[in-house]
Design a protein around this motif. Structure first.
Motif: not given
Length: 132
Positions: A36-38
């Motif tokens: 979900r996190t870049e």
């Protein structure tokens, strides 16, 4: 009383995400949610094996991710909603990823869905196809 999902095991393309699958796929699904996190997506895409080795997944689960074998991931406890983080990380559409779990090309799969889903003839039982 625990529900009996045995009746669904003969239906091709049907995976009921039970508590057993949830337990089996816990770390696979946790890995997926990390995307979900870049920063995590970049780390994963830069060195997939190294990133996967940070997770307590089985070797079969890790290989399924490396191969982008979404059906194998489902069979190993992956939840399709969590698995979507993998293909979204690469810009692959949900329809494209799901089409890999069928015996059809992307275009054939899209047409099948437009036509109302899988034909009632020919693919309703694993036993009938000699798969079970």
């Amino acid at each position: 009383m625990k529900p009996d999902f045995e009746q669904f095991k003969d239906i091709p393309g049907t995976t009921i995400f039970t508590i057993e699958y949830a337990r089996k796929g816990f770390w696979l699904n946790q890995f997926c949610m990390s995307l979900r996190t870049e920063a995590n997506r970049k780390r994963f895409l830069a060195n997939e094996r190294e990133y996967l080795d940070e997770w307590q997944m089985t070797e079969e689960q890790k290989q399924a991710v490396l191969d982008r074998d979404f059906q194998k991931m489902l069979d190993n406890g992956g939840n399709v909603y969590f698995l979507s983080k993998i293909f979204a990380s690469e810009g692959i559409s949900y329809v494209e990823a799901v089409s890999t779990m069928t015996d059809s090309t992307l275009e054939e799969y899209k047409q099948m869905m437009i036509d109302g889903g899988r034909n009632i003839e020919g693919w309703r039982s694993k036993k009938e196809r000699g798969e079970a």
